[in-house]
Design an enzyme around this catalytic site. Structure first.
Site, mmCIF file in Angstrom:
data_model
loop_
_atom_site.group_PDB
_atom_site.id
_atom_site.type_symbol
_atom_site.label_atom_id
_atom_site.label_comp_id
_atom_site.label_asym_id
_atom_site.label_seq_id
_atom_site.Cartn_x
_atom_site.Cartn_y
_atom_site.Cartn_z
ATOM 1 N N ASP A 152 0.839 -1.191 0.000
ATOM 2 C CA ASP A 152 0.000 0.000 0.000
ATOM 3 C C ASP A 152 0.881 1.250 0.000
ATOM 4 O O ASP A 152 1.663 1.462 0.924
ATOM 5 C CB ASP A 152 -0.938 0.002 1.208
ATOM 6 C CG ASP A 152 -2.076 1.000 1.015
ATOM 7 O OD1 ASP A 152 -2.429 1.294 -0.141
ATOM 8 O OD2 ASP A 152 -2.592 1.504 2.026
ATOM 9 N N HIS B 228 -3.287 13.893 1.351
ATOM 10 C CA HIS B 228 -3.575 12.989 2.470
ATOM 11 C C HIS B 228 -2.372 12.911 3.410
ATOM 12 O O HIS B 228 -2.524 12.989 4.633
ATOM 13 C CB HIS B 228 -3.920 11.595 1.921
ATOM 14 C CG HIS B 228 -4.071 10.541 2.985
ATOM 15 N ND1 HIS B 228 -5.150 10.495 3.841
ATOM 16 C CD2 HIS B 228 -3.265 9.509 3.335
ATOM 17 C CE1 HIS B 228 -5.014 9.460 4.661
ATOM 18 N NE2 HIS B 228 -3.878 8.849 4.388
ATOM 19 N N GLU C 107 -10.354 4.043 3.863
ATOM 20 C CA GLU C 107 -9.435 4.798 3.006
ATOM 21 C C GLU C 107 -9.843 4.560 1.556
ATOM 22 O O GLU C 107 -9.905 3.426 1.093
ATOM 23 C CB GLU C 107 -7.973 4.392 3.251
ATOM 24 C CG GLU C 107 -7.487 4.822 4.630
ATOM 25 C CD GLU C 107 -5.975 4.784 4.803
ATOM 26 O OE1 GLU C 107 -5.302 4.011 4.100
ATOM 27 O OE2 GLU C 107 -5.469 5.539 5.664
ATOM 28 N N GLU D 61 -9.155 4.328 -2.019
ATOM 29 C CA GLU D 61 -7.928 4.095 -2.789
ATOM 30 C C GLU D 61 -8.244 3.429 -4.125
ATOM 31 O O GLU D 61 -9.289 2.807 -4.303
ATOM 32 C CB GLU D 61 -6.966 3.179 -2.011
ATOM 33 C CG GLU D 61 -6.614 3.706 -0.631
ATOM 34 C CD GLU D 61 -5.382 3.072 -0.018
ATOM 35 O OE1 GLU D 61 -4.577 2.459 -0.764
ATOM 36 O OE2 GLU D 61 -5.231 3.191 1.217
ATOM 37 N N ASP E 15 -8.809 0.472 2.207
ATOM 38 C CA ASP E 15 -7.819 0.055 3.212
ATOM 39 C C ASP E 15 -8.366 0.448 4.585
ATOM 40 O O ASP E 15 -7.980 1.465 5.163
ATOM 41 C CB ASP E 15 -6.491 0.759 2.903
ATOM 42 C CG ASP E 15 -5.414 0.474 3.928
ATOM 43 O OD1 ASP E 15 -5.467 -0.581 4.576
ATOM 44 O OD2 ASP E 15 -4.505 1.328 4.075
ATOM 45 N N ARG F 34 -7.577 3.843 13.589
ATOM 46 C CA ARG F 34 -6.660 4.964 13.835
ATOM 47 C C ARG F 34 -6.060 4.960 15.234
ATOM 48 O O ARG F 34 -4.937 5.449 15.431
ATOM 49 C CB ARG F 34 -7.388 6.292 13.601
ATOM 50 C CG ARG F 34 -7.944 6.473 12.205
ATOM 51 C CD ARG F 34 -6.882 6.449 11.145
ATOM 52 N NE ARG F 34 -7.463 6.605 9.807
ATOM 53 C CZ ARG F 34 -6.785 6.343 8.680
ATOM 54 N NH1 ARG F 34 -5.528 5.928 8.730
ATOM 55 N NH2 ARG F 34 -7.366 6.494 7.521
ATOM 56 N N GLN G 147 -3.415 2.362 15.198
ATOM 57 C CA GLN G 147 -2.346 2.888 14.340
ATOM 58 C C GLN G 147 -1.482 3.920 15.074
ATOM 59 O O GLN G 147 -0.246 3.890 15.002
ATOM 60 C CB GLN G 147 -2.965 3.529 13.094
ATOM 61 C CG GLN G 147 -1.955 4.040 12.067
ATOM 62 C CD GLN G 147 -2.636 4.679 10.846
ATOM 63 O OE1 GLN G 147 -3.870 4.694 10.747
ATOM 64 N NE2 GLN G 147 -1.847 5.181 9.930
ATOM 65 N N LYS H 71 -4.153 -2.069 10.164
ATOM 66 C CA LYS H 71 -4.605 -2.081 8.782
ATOM 67 C C LYS H 71 -4.719 -3.480 8.186
ATOM 68 O O LYS H 71 -5.244 -3.620 7.079
ATOM 69 C CB LYS H 71 -3.662 -1.243 7.912
ATOM 70 C CG LYS H 71 -3.850 0.264 8.118
ATOM 71 C CD LYS H 71 -2.759 1.039 7.448
ATOM 72 C CE LYS H 71 -3.024 2.536 7.524
ATOM 73 N NZ LYS H 71 -4.018 2.984 6.537
ATOM 74 N N THR I 264 -9.244 -5.605 4.041
ATOM 75 C CA THR I 264 -9.105 -4.730 2.880
ATOM 76 C C THR I 264 -10.154 -5.193 1.881
ATOM 77 O O THR I 264 -10.295 -6.397 1.660
ATOM 78 C CB THR I 264 -7.695 -4.855 2.251
ATOM 79 O OG1 THR I 264 -6.713 -4.613 3.260
ATOM 80 C CG2 THR I 264 -7.500 -3.861 1.112
ATOM 81 N N GLU J 44 -9.477 12.603 8.096
ATOM 82 C CA GLU J 44 -9.337 13.930 7.487
ATOM 83 C C GLU J 44 -10.656 14.691 7.523
ATOM 84 O O GLU J 44 -10.700 15.878 7.838
ATOM 85 C CB GLU J 44 -8.899 13.782 6.022
ATOM 86 C CG GLU J 44 -7.485 13.257 5.853
ATOM 87 C CD GLU J 44 -7.249 12.797 4.422
ATOM 88 O OE1 GLU J 44 -6.889 13.639 3.591
ATOM 89 O OE2 GLU J 44 -7.439 11.597 4.151
HETATM 90 MN MN MN Z 1 -3.881 3.006 2.822
#
Ligand code: MN
Length: 440
Positions: A139, A146, A211, A213, A245, A249, A252, A265, A269, A385
């Site tokens: 990834d 971002h 996420e 993507e 993804d 948080r 993380q 993560k 997925t 975000e």
């Molecule tokens: Mn990602």
């Protein structure tokens, strides 16, 4: 450099499959994405199909008819396999020949309609498998918007680390938990360090995020130890999909230093079932540039062709449907609309960088683009975000708010390409619902 626009992209082409001619369809005859499917609950073997309107052309059934020329029949035999890895390994000449043949037989007025219509399976009656056996998953982090926004939350004084403009940053993800769309997953448990606490505790993530993507499937691999030069890098790419993804948080934030994301993560997925080939995307190439004040990349990452068409103009969207909205019959609500053209690195640069040390890529390996946020706040591809790290709640549905995802939330990714004089094509969707923590 990869395929250019050809007769299969002609915006005037129509199919004898009526739903493929509807203006809003993701799958007109100009798209022809490949996936792996079977009739739902049939116990049939999985095999390759191509999306056409609301239908799937069953490539195993087409092979059994035995009516196309031998070189195409040989490709269709490969499409009877339960994954696309073999086809991916054969490169763009093979997938291009298959595309040309499918475009011919699906075209309005084709004599093949008489015997081919029995080989259609409605998408609504199909179930999908992962389109490829994914050996390795990497990834990337290619949106500078971002990277800056998230970096600001984790490191207010130092949001964008100095290597960002020199190296396509990535982490090695985990392929075992990649699922095709519509496979739900349980909220993960992990270590979290509460604000001000002296020690972490184990618990369900309270900051579950998505996420938005784009996924990139590798085609032919490289020989052991041999870097792929940037000029031929795109010939090692099979096609693109959507990729979510999912990210915890709080897990993380505690675990990511110094080696990057791990359990935050790798629990889930989600990818879309259809792979849009690079050839299908040829009409949607866009100029690629980086700001003049930024450093020019090292020579192995410099691609003179990129200035003309190194970027891809793909609109990417994320929507949310809470369980309450679902009960009320409300559609998913758009949270962000962004574009793959905001990537700071081209796909060719990702391939060249990934192999510069001799690392082997194999057919069916998957890259994620990284969260594809754009410069505007409405283009942010993650909740961390959109909510400023959970500080500003966003309104969803008629009466709810969210900082992060709650159980029962369904996240839907979509993508499409459109432009004057070109037939719109879409990616379908990648969707899944958050289930409560698994107990027992
Ligand atoms: Mn990602």
């Amino acid at each position: 450099m990869t395929a250019t626009v050809n007769a299969t992209h002609d915006p005037h082409l129509r199919s004898w499959v009526d739903s493929a001619n509807s203006p809003g369809t993701d799958f007109p005859i100009q798209n022809l994405p490949l996936g792996v499917f079977r009739r739902a609950a049939s116990g049939e073997p999985f095999r390759a199909g191509v999306a056409i309107g609301e239908q799937i052309l069953d490539l195993r059934a087409l092979h059994e008819r035995g009516r196309l020329q031998p070189s195409v029949q040989a490709l269709l035999e490969i499409c009877c396999e339960p994954s696309l890895n073999h086809l991916m390994s054969m490169g763009q000449a093979a997938s291009g020949a298959l595309r040309a043949a499918l475009s011919e037989v699906l075209r309005e007025g084709s004599a093949a309609q008489a015997w081919l219509h029995e080989s259609l399976v409605p998408q609504a009656q199909a179930e999908f498998a992962l389109p490829a056996t994914i050996g390795d998953y990497t990834d990337f982090y290619t949106s500078i918007h971002h990277a800056s926004a998230v970096g600001k939350q984790f490191r207010p004084d130092n949001p964008l680390l100095p290597n960002y403009r020199w190296i396509p940053i990535a982490y090695h993800g985990r392929s075992s938990t990649i699922r095709v769309s519509e496979h739900d997953f349980h909220r993960p448990v992990g270590q979290r360090l509460a604000k001000g606490a002296a020690a972490p505790e184990l618990g369900a993530t309270q900051r579950l995020d998505f996420e938005l993507e784009v996924g990139v499937f590798v085609g032919p691999g490289n020989a052991p130890g041999r870097a792929i030069p940037i000029k031929s890098a795109e010939s090692h790419v099979f096609g693109l999909c959507l990729l979510n993804d999912w990210s915890a948080r709080d897990i993380q934030g505690w675990e990511y230093q110094p080696l990057g994301p791990f359990l935050s993560k790798n629990f889930a997925t989600t990818i879309s079932p259809w792979i849009i080939t690079l050839e299908a995307l040829a009409p949607f190439r866009a100029p690629f540039s980086r700001p003049a004040e930024d450093p020019q990349p090292l020579s192995y990452l410099q691609d003179p062709a990129a200035a003309a068409h190194g970027a891809l103009d793909i609109q990417v969207e994320v929507s949310l449907q809470t369980s309450r909205m679902r009960a009320q019959g409300a559609n998913p609500q758009r949270l962000a609309l962004s574009n793959f053209k905001y990537a700071y690195w081209t796909i060719a640069q990702l391939v060249a960088h990934h192999t510069i040390n001799g690392c082997e890529l194999r057919p069916g390996d998957l890259f994620g683009s990284g969260t594809m946020s754009g410069p505007s706040p409405t283009q942010a591809g993650s909740l961390v975000e959109l909510t400023g790290g959970g500080q500003q709640l966003i309104a969803v549905g008629s009466s709810e708010t969210r900082a992060f995802l709650e159980d029962g939330d369904r996240v839907v990714l979509r993508a499409w390409c459109e432009g004057a004089g070109r037939r719109r094509i879409g990616f379908g969707s990648a969707a899944a619902t958050v289930l409560p923590v698994q107990t027992g």
